[in-house]
Design an enzyme around this catalytic site. Sequence first.
Site, PDB file in Angstrom:
ATOM      1  N   SER A  38       0.855  -1.176   0.000  1.00 48.15           N
ATOM      2  CA  SER A  38       0.000   0.000   0.000  1.00 48.15           C
ATOM      3  C   SER A  38       0.893   1.229   0.000  1.00 48.15           C
ATOM      4  O   SER A  38       2.079   1.154   0.335  1.00 48.15           O
ATOM      5  CB  SER A  38      -0.879  -0.001   1.260  1.00 48.15           C
ATOM      6  OG  SER A  38      -1.505   1.246   1.465  1.00 48.15           O
TER       7      SER A  38
ATOM      8  N   TYR B 291      -1.735  -1.080  10.647  1.00 50.56           N
ATOM      9  CA  TYR B 291      -1.869  -1.328   9.210  1.00 50.56           C
ATOM     10  C   TYR B 291      -0.594  -0.918   8.479  1.00 50.56           C
ATOM     11  O   TYR B 291      -0.065  -1.678   7.660  1.00 50.56           O
ATOM     12  CB  TYR B 291      -3.073  -0.564   8.660  1.00 50.56           C
ATOM     13  CG  TYR B 291      -3.295  -0.757   7.179  1.00 50.56           C
ATOM     14  CD1 TYR B 291      -3.812  -1.956   6.687  1.00 50.56           C
ATOM     15  CD2 TYR B 291      -2.997   0.248   6.268  1.00 50.56           C
ATOM     16  CE1 TYR B 291      -4.024  -2.143   5.335  1.00 50.56           C
ATOM     17  CE2 TYR B 291      -3.196   0.074   4.909  1.00 50.56           C
ATOM     18  CZ  TYR B 291      -3.711  -1.121   4.446  1.00 50.56           C
ATOM     19  OH  TYR B 291      -3.894  -1.311   3.098  1.00 50.56           O
TER      20      TYR B 291
END
Length: 240
Positions: A133, A146
């Site tokens: 990401s 995350y």
Amino acid sequence: MKKPLAVITGASSGIGAATAKAFSKAGYPTLLIARRLDIMESFKLEDSMCRKVDVRDREALIAAIREAEKEYGPTDMIFNNAGVARLAEIGTQDPSEWDEMIDVNTKGVMNGIYAVMSDMKARKGGTIVNMSSIAGRKIYEDHTVYCGTKFFVHAISESIRGYLSPHNVRVIVMSPGNIEAEVLNGITDPNTLEAYKKNIERIGGRISPDYVAKMILFAYEMPQNVIMQEVVVTPTKQDY
């Protein structure tokens, strides 16, 4: 000439579903892996096998891949896409959400790599695509764990790339920004969810996962001696 097997985890929605469809349309037999079997089967892809597997279950994941390989031949591409984003203020977040992200986003990726790495090394070919990401390249508020899982994906991908590159095996990292996916469904913190929605509005919305799927297919279909080590894709207005 028969094309080789492509394996996609997290294939029931978002980038995973788009990638499965793109590879199938390009003529590759596919193994779709996710926990929602009915959705994957509804795609009705040609030369495709769908299996309900949680990527945290290493043995079940390996078994599904071996089953597909008996039908279609060795895995030439695996997209370790399955992941969850439980975004929240770290000081108040339920630690069970940390556990889920760590187990799915890190151990799940490692399980996929483990399932195919030795065979690719022995065959002197293959491509491993790992989902990271933009949050694996920079820190975002309320993304603490995350971000940690995605930084992990970057680190292990770089290390394994060095390990496998002498054997002609490619390791590619995908680092998307705001893509149309089910990420909002996993945010239980109302303040974080509101901030996330405002940011999406600020940048003019998210972009289709189809674009990411096309990039993965393009990177994969480059000659085996050419690697796009990392692909970063965001909406144009996403400046951070």
